[in-house]
Each structure stands twice: as structure tokens, then as C-alpha cells.
Design a protein around this motif. Sequence first.
Motif, PDB file in Angstrom:
ATOM      1  N   GLU A 109      60.864  62.179  38.591  1.00  0.00           N
ATOM      2  CA  GLU A 109      61.901  62.075  39.621  1.00  0.00           C
ATOM      3  C   GLU A 109      61.777  60.809  40.454  1.00  0.00           C
ATOM      4  O   GLU A 109      62.780  60.111  40.693  1.00  0.00           O
ATOM      5  N   ARG A 113      64.750  58.065  40.547  1.00  0.00           N
ATOM      6  CA  ARG A 113      65.547  57.962  41.762  1.00  0.00           C
ATOM      7  C   ARG A 113      65.597  56.540  42.324  1.00  0.00           C
ATOM      8  O   ARG A 113      66.497  56.196  43.095  1.00  0.00           O
ATOM      9  N   ILE A 120      70.761  64.041  39.899  1.00  0.00           N
ATOM     10  CA  ILE A 120      70.189  65.380  39.763  1.00  0.00           C
ATOM     11  C   ILE A 120      69.117  65.273  38.687  1.00  0.00           C
ATOM     12  O   ILE A 120      69.418  64.978  37.527  1.00  0.00           O
ATOM     13  N   ALA A 184      74.098  72.117  41.626  1.00  0.00           N
ATOM     14  CA  ALA A 184      73.576  70.916  42.293  1.00  0.00           C
ATOM     15  C   ALA A 184      74.638  69.824  42.379  1.00  0.00           C
ATOM     16  O   ALA A 184      74.716  69.095  43.378  1.00  0.00           O
ATOM     17  N   ASN A 187      76.931  70.799  45.189  1.00  0.00           N
ATOM     18  CA  ASN A 187      76.282  70.510  46.472  1.00  0.00           C
ATOM     19  C   ASN A 187      76.310  69.013  46.776  1.00  0.00           C
ATOM     20  O   ASN A 187      76.514  68.606  47.932  1.00  0.00           O
ATOM     21  N   ARG A 188      76.130  68.191  45.738  1.00  0.00           N
ATOM     22  CA  ARG A 188      76.161  66.744  45.955  1.00  0.00           C
ATOM     23  C   ARG A 188      77.550  66.274  46.371  1.00  0.00           C
ATOM     24  O   ARG A 188      77.686  65.320  47.163  1.00  0.00           O
ATOM     25  N   THR A 191      77.453  67.004  50.089  1.00  0.00           N
ATOM     26  CA  THR A 191      76.449  66.356  50.942  1.00  0.00           C
ATOM     27  C   THR A 191      76.174  64.909  50.583  1.00  0.00           C
ATOM     28  O   THR A 191      75.627  64.162  51.398  1.00  0.00           O
ATOM     29  N   GLU A 193      74.000  64.101  48.432  1.00  0.00           N
ATOM     30  CA  GLU A 193      72.587  64.023  48.087  1.00  0.00           C
ATOM     31  C   GLU A 193      72.286  64.679  46.743  1.00  0.00           C
ATOM     32  O   GLU A 193      72.774  65.766  46.443  1.00  0.00           O
ATOM     33  N   GLY A 194      71.462  63.999  45.958  1.00  0.00           N
ATOM     34  CA  GLY A 194      70.953  64.592  44.734  1.00  0.00           C
ATOM     35  C   GLY A 194      69.716  65.409  45.043  1.00  0.00           C
ATOM     36  O   GLY A 194      69.222  65.424  46.171  1.00  0.00           O
ATOM     37  N   GLN A 195      69.207  66.096  44.029  1.00  0.00           N
ATOM     38  CA  GLN A 195      67.987  66.872  44.218  1.00  0.00           C
ATOM     39  C   GLN A 195      67.321  67.122  42.877  1.00  0.00           C
ATOM     40  O   GLN A 195      67.878  66.818  41.815  1.00  0.00           O
ATOM     41  N   ALA A 196      66.124  67.674  42.933  1.00  0.00           N
ATOM     42  CA  ALA A 196      65.395  68.020  41.717  1.00  0.00           C
ATOM     43  C   ALA A 196      65.563  69.501  41.434  1.00  0.00           C
ATOM     44  O   ALA A 196      65.648  70.320  42.348  1.00  0.00           O
ATOM     45  N   ILE A 197      65.614  69.830  40.151  1.00  0.00           N
ATOM     46  CA  ILE A 197      65.695  71.227  39.711  1.00  0.00           C
ATOM     47  C   ILE A 197      64.551  71.471  38.734  1.00  0.00           C
ATOM     48  O   ILE A 197      64.351  70.698  37.794  1.00  0.00           O
TER      49      ILE A 197
END
Length: 396
Positions: A109, A113, A120, A184, A187-188, A191, A193-197
Motif C-alpha cells: 500500500e 499510494r 483502493i 470503498a 465511499n471515495r 470523501t 479518500e482511498g483506503q486499504a481493504i
Amino acid sequence: MSGALHGVRIIDLTGMVSGPSATMLLADQGADVLKVENPVRGGDTTRGVSANEHGLASSYLNNNRNKRSIAIDLKHSQGLEVLMRLVAGSDVLVQNFRPGVAERIGVGEDDVRKHAPAIIHVSISGFGTTGPYAAKPVYDPLVQALSGLTTVQAGSDEARPRLVRTIIPDKLTGIVAAQAITAALFNRERTGEGQAIHVSMLDSVIAFLWGSDMETQTMVDHQIRQQHAQSFIDLIYETRDGYISVAVQQDKEWEALTRALKRPEWLDDERFRTPAGRQRHIDARLELTQEVLKTATSAEWLERLEAEDVPCAPVLTRNDMIRHPQIVANGIVTEHDHPLVGRIRQARPAARFSKTDFELRESGAQLGENTDEILKEAGYDSGTIATLRRAGVFGN
């Protein structure tokens, strides 16, 4: 017609089934999935399993539809650089390397990033990323064993554990991962924003089982230590010429069954007067049902059961299933021509969209088939691509 995920680009670094099935589900819904494969190792392992034509085995085709393939040797000094250029224009990266490998080769990640801050980043594992089993090699039977699924399948903790004869952990994990990715992405959108899953096969199966098979473990202060069998008789019944399934729950269904089987005396049996009683005496009830169903053919029983609106269905082989009128009416199994393999039969995606439904764009790409077009879309010119190819970035 564009799919619901049209415009979403996914970098797929996965192999085998759990990861590829997740990204194929998203590809079928319109995402542009770039399957990055290792040319040195011959790409995804499933390309070479069972009978295959031109490096395209059925297992590969059935988990990699609607994807484009690009071959990159990530251990080559310039291979990772090429991948990160693709990452920079992507929304999702999915990998299912053993925990720790992605970070070691530069696709964890933090590394990803740097090139795509809002991406994501999805990691699929067998046993999870921590704990004593995290680094162990994993296959479907091991997850079935550790999750308790084999004892659920056996029917009792006292019986010999049994495997489910299909790779439930792999395929279920693919569905869980695909749903998490779309959540995700949603949600992005809100917001930015990305995220980790992180999705593990073990987590997926245990969560799946809890809804119906973990009653004895649910109430902590009233836990039942031994899982006893409700019945060792399943709901597959033998008839004179084959098998059918019959399932009744409600009083009206039980009454209808007694009419269809011409056994009105069962209604006067104290054991079967209530749903609770029928459950307590399940073995006796099912044994009586089986004795009667052996006396006529499957077709005869299905006609009589359906006339009384008793829940029932024929037990079909795989070959019979694809031709059954209900499967045909639903259009579940489709056929199309593959340019190399010939005629292919596959199941269409289960979810049907009224405005952005499934479209077959790619039947199953050969290893590295789309390398040049993907690189040109990323801004590489023909001369640079040729130089990188000579250097072995895309294999020999």
C-alpha cells in the motif's frame, strides 16, 4: 451499453481463483481490469491446469472474462516502473500474494499510494495478515478445515469431517472482496479518500457460516460445546429411477406433502403435529418420506408434488442442468465464440441490471495479449515499448 463500473480501472495482480473471480465480477460490471501477469512463470497458474488450448484452460477462462492481459516481469529493474505508471491512472489495485510479499516486491500500500494517493489497495490472503498461520501456504481444503466448515458439512462434531466438493472459500472470498471494493469506491466518491481493504479466505468463510451454522457458539453464557446432528439424512430422496429434493417447513406444506404422498394418517401422528415436533423427530419423518418416494418415478412424484404446491425439484447432473427449462428460461448459461478456443459455454453474471447490464467485451485474453495497447494508453510510444521488450520487461 456501458456497465455500472464503466470508467473504473483496476490493476489485477492476482492469480488462481479468489482474486481473479473478484476482479472478473467487477469487469463484468464494466470496470476496465488490467490483469498483470508474470511472463517468466507463464502467467496465472490456472492457464496451465487441465486441458487447455493456446494457454487458455477452462479454469482460466471462467475467472478472467472481460479482462485485458499485460505481461510484466516485476522483478526486472524496469518492470516495477512500468507497473507504477499504470497504477497512477488506476482506481483499484488487487493482489493476493502471501502476506509480506507485496511489500517486498514494491506493490504494498505505501509504495502504491505514492503514485496514486486515492487508490483502493486490496490484499487477499488465506489466513489473514497476522497470527501463527499468516505466512503459511494455503489452499481451499485447509480453510475449510480451520474454519469449521468440514464439521458443519459432516452434520455433527462426532461424525467424520467432510469437505464441500467445491471451492467455497475461494469463490466466497471473491464475492466478499468485490463487494468491499465497490463499497470503498462509493465511499471515495463521497470523501475523496482511498483506503486499504484486507480480505482473508478464513474471515470470509467464518462470517458466512455464522448466519446459520454457529447457533451453539452464539450465546456466550449458554454455549453448547458439542454440535449434535439434527439429522444424518439429507433432503435428497431416491425415487424409482433417480433422485429428487423435497423440503417442507410450514404446516400447510406438511399437509400438502401428506396429500401428494397419500398418507393422511401422518397428520394424526403426535410426533408430526407441530413444526417443533417434526424437527425433533426429523429422522423418523424423513425415513417415512423416503420409503414412499421409492415407489414411483421422479417425474411422477414431481407432478404430484407440484400439483399440491409442495417445494420440490429434480436432482440434476451438470449435463442435465444446463438444459433444464428453468435454466434456459433464465438465460443463465450462455454460449459465445472464442477466437482461439472455439465455442464456449459460461454462466452469465448473477446480478442483472436494468440499465447497465452485462456485456461480453473479452472472452479471455492470451498471456500479454493486450500489452502494447495498454502501454500506449499509458503514454508509451512504439519505440520505447520495443526497447523495453528487448530488455525483457515483458518476457522473452
